[in-house]
Design an enzyme around this catalytic site. Structure first.
Site: not given
Ligand SMILES: Cc1ncc(C[n+]2csc(CCOP(=O)(O)OP(=O)(O)O)c2C)c(N)n1
Ligand SMILES: Cc1ncc(C[n+]2csc(CCOP(=O)(O)OP(=O)(O)O)c2C)c(N)n1
Ligand SMILES: [Mg+2]
Ligand SMILES: [Mg+2]
Lengths: 327, 326, 326, 327
Positions: C63, C132
């Site tokens: 971000e 959220h």
């Molecule tokens: C700071 C932030 N940015 C965006 C999000 C939205 N978001 C939730 S899960 C996710 C993907 C995360 O991917 P990863 O780190 O690979 O974990 P996974 O969900 O694959 O276990 C995103 C972008 C968030 N929760 N927090």
């Protein structure tokens, strides 16, 4: 580094002129502050002159740079006008920022000096965005992000290098490693011996050079800039240097080890280059003195004009907050 | 038996006494150890020498990790006092503070809590410009789960710091740069959070202020006394949760309220206080509660602009005249 | 000739039209390209396919770099629309937004400006809990240099987005999750920033609201009409700079004001609006301006708590009765 | 990896039991959601069961873990009580968080499950702080930070690994690399082929293992945990895996390449371990069926109790904001 392009005699002289302007300007600022004629927080870059001087000779006016509170050396090397700079330092309406920004936010788009920030690390994400703009423009323009060794430990560094590498942006990340972050030594804050090694975490070329050596600095910068212009992506350059006036003008400096300081003085790039120009007959002592005197005159003029200028009107508080004036 | 100390000394003493009283108290932040000169202003001087560098840790420039480390250590049973050098830098660990420190107790249903103190300094007056002088207390007052305090003198600085460290929830502790070296008596009494103090009694109007604006308000009150206007000054000390009872009691007595803060006026904390005063004392007020705050702009560098940016004793006095004369 | 669209479709259409109208308009954010399905809610669907992945960039989860890249590109002459998926995540790039995007124009003395739009979504109702669902508009309304808008219907969503993109300063554009799929007519007229709209005319009280609370207020107004209480609903549309003239005109007419927002009541934007109403219309009001907002707590997960957390048509109607009956 | 300690038959069975609980619990949650009996955002970890199961067998109750929205597998492996978990998912007052936290904030200090966050990357700085607390306690306790591959591109990752390395904290950074961050593929967001390589930027050991293989996962975790307990500092483990139910339950999954998905299914660790236990005679088909049935009963009980429990009273909005109740 042996295969780096080397600066010509002409280029070396150009680098020296920029470095002289930076050094003499720094000395004058300190003199004015000591005399109580300038009141501001001042982060001297005395000792780091060669870095931006050797980079800027390969940059055009429309190449972008972003720098930090300790950035006047970067600006002058990039061609920042002395008059508007001094007027800004004095908080006058004739300053580049109408006196609103001050030393930590000096800006001059006509010279590509787009953003100066007082927040550690924040020059990098913005320079990355300027790199994106440069890439979209398709004019082979590059974006240079200046920051310190301490800044390489903040999150913005990581996010910026990852994004710039992924998007193959024309960004040159220049870490001016002066061994200290305020009163904290490099090793107290950084978990790896050389910041350039962190480039590997982003599949990016990373190199450490002696920032006080015009050959190394010029060569590394030239290669990175060419690479960026060719659309091959970003480079991380770690330029080893030292800041002799400490972090903030007026500090005690107790946190700096005497021997480290003495050794750094022996490596001061400025006097070395001066001596070399003479030894290699690139310039005579007389030529150099002439350069120094000419620069001093420029500074005199800028300083006098700044002191003579008016302060901005209080109504300026309502302007430049938004495009439209505040009611 | 109260000694004269500056706010720098008072906070430093409070930290020493807290570390002495409770081995769970920790300190972390940039430059805080003696090797780095005990903080850029010397507020944490002597602590690492006395309590060791395991309990007093100088950190990298990593504000998210600084607050994250404080949160984790607190959830692990400690009471860390984290320094974010200047208030503008608090935007960097904003997620750690507002999404985590302030919410973990509630989101865990009370199973965990975050007894940390976040020390930070700010304030106009030293020509530090747009990114080094902002008062941002309104962001945190609007965030349930974190308390906000801002002392105006050495005695409160000591007393509020001791209470903030002992509090079982996160506390944002705002120090004012220009006030740092003002000396004053320090009784070493703990000052309860959430309690305001009447710094000056008066009859015609109540000025509600905190931090450096209390000093400016007291100066304005002096001038106004000479004009026959009797001003009461209420020092909030704690901004969230704020002392509604004390403020309403004072304004209920004087019938006039002026809330003053160094932060930008629009959407500042003065709006909440003025609104509550108007809601609660409707019909008993001589005039609607008024607010005085900084101009709607970033903090300017140029001296005349910086001076005009925030309220001063003079502009406060003018505002009072405007209200009382009505 | 106005078609029926949902807010998702209206914002998507506005982005399409803006990119078509101006090649300098860019899009960036997590999942925004079609390869990633054009955004988690499909708001950016079709853009990368039509305008290419140089102008529409799906980003890493970074971000700070997302907003930094938007700022840099805008200083370089572009008009990026950056998405921060959910409003709580805006705490992560808080430094980029408040210390940089909002300040560069002023700090550079007008030499640079930051014409970016930051799109974000939020709102209670989907059991997404403490990290959220928050409404944080107050933080930004208190920050000079950035504008804040929050549409309540498809027509304004389209019109405000077009204006936000054309505005030469940073604009925070707040989208409400539960409202996303509500259909409504879209005239494709640009809606000027800073202008409120009277959504319903009435005589007895003015409700000032934005985003989803406008819908709730209109529902409350319907109920109250049946009880003989005539409610005027003013949709702020732009929260900063807000439309003082329109609000004062309405309250000047009805003599009663209730500001409603989904954000926490304490130190929320309602306080500023209520304060100004009380200051400006003193003597002309039947009662002090009142405020209704969320409970002073993080957003709870459990359905009955989530429902009780924020204002609803029912609680708004109760508040109105309480004021008008007085 | 050849020199990694290997799990005994007994440990393998223990790992399998944990994995079975995780898998069956996941299937039951989905069943309840499909039936409309549970309403919440759900991030299934189906496919990642082996990772926390093979780590947790080397952890004690008082070792700390922090995890994320996709973290129920990490919690169950660490011993999180089923009853309180189900009650929390149902938003009931008998839930671990009294229904206030929900699926993204499940917490259980008695099992060392300290913080669950919905903010990408934020598990790392907090786990680093728990590591500091653990080090101060001097009880050889460790702190495990779970996060995803996408999270390795956010600033908090960088700051946490640098600090943990500098301070030699007993932290194990476990990156569960399931190849996607929401709808973004690994390569679209990450500028290096393996996240474990980023450990070098912090002078920290980094290793990539097949997270679906109990031997590799157990071995790498054991070594990192022993290292942490011995006061030698943090380790970054990248566990390669896959999440078969996509990012958020109910999504289309269109962004996932069919072949990649099919190949991942062939590598699913759970059925492989089941087959292996039988092949190596560690357990008979009957033993395993018995395990599965016992777990199903546990889940039945937890689910029924959760459904039967009351919702929290609205007055709970005033509690746990601060230690003292809101007036
Ligand atoms: C700071 C932030 N940015 C965006 C999000 C939205 N978001 C939730 S899960 C996710 C993907 C995360 O991917 P990863 O780190 O690979 O974990 P996974 O969900 O694959 O276990 C995103 C972008 C968030 N929760 N927090
Ligand atoms: C986010 C943030 N944290 C802390 C500071 C205070 N600060 C100003 S300069 C500085 C040291 C920076 O060191 P380095 O990056 O090495 O640059 P140098 O000053 O040595 O050129 C610090 C900690 C700041 N300005 N911003
Ligand atoms: Mg440095
Ligand atoms: Mg992933």
């Amino acid at each position: 580094m042996s295969n780096y392009p080397r600066p010509t005699a002409q280029t070396l002289l150009e680098i020296y002129k920029k470095a002289t302007l930076i050094k003499q300007n720094d000395e004058r600022i300190i003199k004015q502050m000591m005399a109580g004629k300038l009141v501001m927080p001042y982060y001297s870059a005395r000792g780091q002159e060669i870095i931006p001087s050797a980079i800027s000779v390969s940059l055009e006016d429309d190449d972008y740079i972003c720098t930090i509170y300790r950035g006047i050396h970067d600006m002058l090397a990039k061609g920042f006008p002395l008059g508007e700079m001094w007027a800004e330092l004095a908080g006058k309406k004739t300053g580049t920022c109408k006196g609103k920004g001050g030393p930590m936010h000096l800006t001059c788009p006509s010279k590509g000096m787009m953003v100066t920030t007082g927040i550690v690390g924040s020059s990098m994400p913005i320079a990355t965005g300027l790199g994106w703009a440069a890439k979209l423009d398709g004019k082979k323009r590059v974006s240079v992000a200046n920051f310190g060794d301490g800044a390489s430990n903040i999150g913005a560094f990581h996010e910026s290098l990852n994004m710039a590498s992924l998007w193959k942006l024309p960004v040159i990340f220049v870490c001016q490693n002066n061994r200290y972050a305020e009163h904290t030594t490099y090793a107290e804050g950084t978990s790896i011996d050389q910041i350039s090694k962190r480039a590997a975490a982003y599949s990016m070329p990373g190199v450490t050079v002696n920032g006080n050596d015009p050959d190394e600095m010029y060569g590394a910068a030239k290669v990175a800039i060419e690479r960026a212009r060719a659309g091959e992506g970003p480079t991380l350059i770690e330029a080893m240097t030292f800041r002799f006036n400490g972090h903030l003008l007026g500090e005690s400096g107790h946190y700096m080890d005497k021997d480290v300081y003495a050794k750094a003085q022996a490596d001061d790039g400025f006097p070395k280059l001066r001596a070399r120009l003479i030894a290699e007959k690139i310039a005579s002592e007389a030529d150099i003195v002439a350069i120094e005197q000419a620069i001093d005159k420029e500074i005199d003029a800028a300083l006098e004009a700044a002191m003579a200028a008016d302060f901005p009107d209080v109504s300026e508080l309502k302007r430049d907050v938004f495009a439209e004036e505040i009611a | 038996m109260s000694e004269q100390l500056t706010i720098v000394q008072a906070v430093n003493l409070a930290l020493h006494d807290a570390m002495e009283a409770d081995p769970k108290v920790l300190i972390l932040g940039e430059e805080v150890a003696d090797k780095q000169e005990g903080g850029v202003m010397g507020v944490t001087k002597g602590l690492s020498t006395k309590y060791g560098t395991d309990r007093v840790k100088a950190t990298p420039i990593s504000e998210q990790a600084i607050i994250g480390a404080a949160i984790g250590a607190s959830v692990g049973g400690y009471r860390p006092v984290a320094e974010i050098m200047l208030m503008n830098f608090i935007a960097v660990p904003m997620d750690m503070i507002t999404n985590h420190a302030a919410k973990l107790r509630f989101m865990s249903g009370g199973q965990t809590n975050v007894p940390i103190v976040i020390r930070t300094m700010t304030g106009v007056g030293f020509s530090t410009g747009g990114q080094h002088s902002d008062y941002l207390e309104a962001w945190f007052a609007h965030t349930p789960g974190i308390k906000v305090v801002a002392p105006s003198n050495p005695d409160d600085a000591y007393g509020l710091m001791r209470s903030a460290i002992e509090d079982d929830d996160p506390v944002l502790f705002i120090e004012n740069l220009p006030l740092y070296w003002t000396p004053g008596p320090v009784t070493k009494e703990k000052v309860p959070l959430g309690k305001a103090k009447v710094s000056l009694e008066g009859k015609d109007i109540s000025i509600i202020a905190h931090s450096r604006m209390v000093t400016e308000s007291l100066a304005a009150a002096k001038t106004l006394a000479g004009e026959g206007i009797s001003v009461e000054v209420v020092d909030l000390r704690t901004i969230s949760p704020w002392d509604r009872a004390a403020v309403l009691k004072s304004v209920g007595k004087t019938g006039n309220a002026l809330v003053v803060h160094e932060a930008v006026k629009q959407f500042g904390i003065g709006a909440e206080i003025a609104s509550v005063v108007n809601e609660e004392l409707w019909g008993k007020l001589k005039a609607p509660a008024q607010r005085l705050g900084a101009a709607f702009s970033p903090v300017p560098f140029s001296k005349p602009l910086e001076t005009a940016f925030a309220p001063t004793a003079a502009t406060i006095a003018d505002a009072v005249r405007g209200i009382v004369k009505k």
